[in-house]
Write a protein that holds these residues in place. Structure first.
Motif, PDB file in Angstrom:
ATOM      1  N   ARG A 118      -1.457  10.177  -7.634  1.00  0.00           N
ATOM      2  CA  ARG A 118      -2.778   9.584  -7.876  1.00  0.00           C
ATOM      3  C   ARG A 118      -3.791  10.269  -6.971  1.00  0.00           C
ATOM      4  O   ARG A 118      -3.558  10.425  -5.776  1.00  0.00           O
ATOM      5  N   VAL A 119      -4.930  10.655  -7.548  1.00  0.00           N
ATOM      6  CA  VAL A 119      -6.029  11.227  -6.764  1.00  0.00           C
ATOM      7  C   VAL A 119      -6.940  10.081  -6.364  1.00  0.00           C
ATOM      8  O   VAL A 119      -7.456   9.360  -7.220  1.00  0.00           O
ATOM      9  N   ARG A 120      -7.123   9.880  -5.054  1.00  0.00           N
ATOM     10  CA  ARG A 120      -7.927   8.774  -4.534  1.00  0.00           C
ATOM     11  C   ARG A 120      -9.334   9.217  -4.142  1.00  0.00           C
ATOM     12  O   ARG A 120     -10.287   8.457  -4.254  1.00  0.00           O
ATOM     13  N   GLN A 121      -9.419  10.455  -3.641  1.00  0.00           N
ATOM     14  CA  GLN A 121     -10.700  10.958  -3.156  1.00  0.00           C
ATOM     15  C   GLN A 121     -10.642  12.480  -3.157  1.00  0.00           C
ATOM     16  O   GLN A 121      -9.561  13.065  -3.026  1.00  0.00           O
ATOM     17  N   PRO A 153     -12.535   4.861  -7.222  1.00  0.00           N
ATOM     18  CA  PRO A 153     -12.222   3.459  -6.912  1.00  0.00           C
ATOM     19  C   PRO A 153     -10.842   3.012  -7.387  1.00  0.00           C
ATOM     20  O   PRO A 153     -10.169   3.712  -8.149  1.00  0.00           O
ATOM     21  N   ASP A 154     -10.495   1.823  -6.947  1.00  0.00           N
ATOM     22  CA  ASP A 154      -9.258   1.148  -7.332  1.00  0.00           C
ATOM     23  C   ASP A 154      -8.028   2.013  -7.043  1.00  0.00           C
ATOM     24  O   ASP A 154      -7.845   2.442  -5.923  1.00  0.00           O
ATOM     25  N   ASN A 155      -7.212   2.268  -8.060  1.00  0.00           N
ATOM     26  CA  ASN A 155      -5.964   3.011  -7.864  1.00  0.00           C
ATOM     27  C   ASN A 155      -6.094   4.509  -8.069  1.00  0.00           C
ATOM     28  O   ASN A 155      -5.102   5.216  -8.126  1.00  0.00           O
ATOM     29  N   SER A 203       0.834  -1.195   0.000  1.00  0.00           N
ATOM     30  CA  SER A 203       0.000   0.000   0.000  1.00  0.00           C
ATOM     31  C   SER A 203       0.873   1.252   0.000  1.00  0.00           C
ATOM     32  O   SER A 203       1.994   1.255   0.494  1.00  0.00           O
ATOM     33  N   THR A 204       0.326   2.312  -0.577  1.00  0.00           N
ATOM     34  CA  THR A 204       1.027   3.586  -0.668  1.00  0.00           C
ATOM     35  C   THR A 204       0.424   4.540   0.348  1.00  0.00           C
ATOM     36  O   THR A 204      -0.803   4.618   0.453  1.00  0.00           O
ATOM     37  N   PRO A 205       1.229   5.294   1.093  1.00  0.00           N
ATOM     38  CA  PRO A 205       0.687   6.247   2.061  1.00  0.00           C
ATOM     39  C   PRO A 205      -0.204   7.285   1.370  1.00  0.00           C
ATOM     40  O   PRO A 205       0.086   7.731   0.267  1.00  0.00           O
TER      41      PRO A 205
END
Length: 92
Positions: free
Chosen positions: A22-25, A67-69, A2-4
């Motif tokens: 990467r934008v997660r949320q 979602p996902d990555n 996992s990435t912080p």
């Protein structure tokens, strides 16, 4: 592995993160009037093709869960904010 995850908050147009990310949320708090919108670009300005565009209603708080990555930005994360009080990005 996992990435912080870390956060960055924007209150106006500009580079949110200078580098690959990467934008997660995304958590959005819009202004009380107008036609709020969020557009994200993979560059240092809003002149390139957008990777995400989303419209909102005035005086709204909204959470965009990706979602996902997430969405990958290979150069930089530039946010074009229209009618926003603040936007918090959850990145990795």
């Amino acid at each position: 592995m996992s990435t912080p995850v870390f956060t960055k908050t924007a209150t106006g147009d500009g580079v949110v993160y200078d580098g690959p990310v990467r934008v997660r949320q995304i958590y959005v708090h819009t202004a009380t009037s107008g036609s709020p919108a969020l557009t994200l670009h993979d560059s240092s300005s809003a002149t390139t093709v957008s990777l995400l565009t989303h419209s909102f209603t005035a005086n709204e708080t909204s959470n965009i869960n990706i979602p996902d990555n997430g969405i990958r930005f290979t150069q930089k994360l530039y946010a074009d904010l229209t009618g926003m009080k603040r936007v918090t990005f959850f990145l990795s």
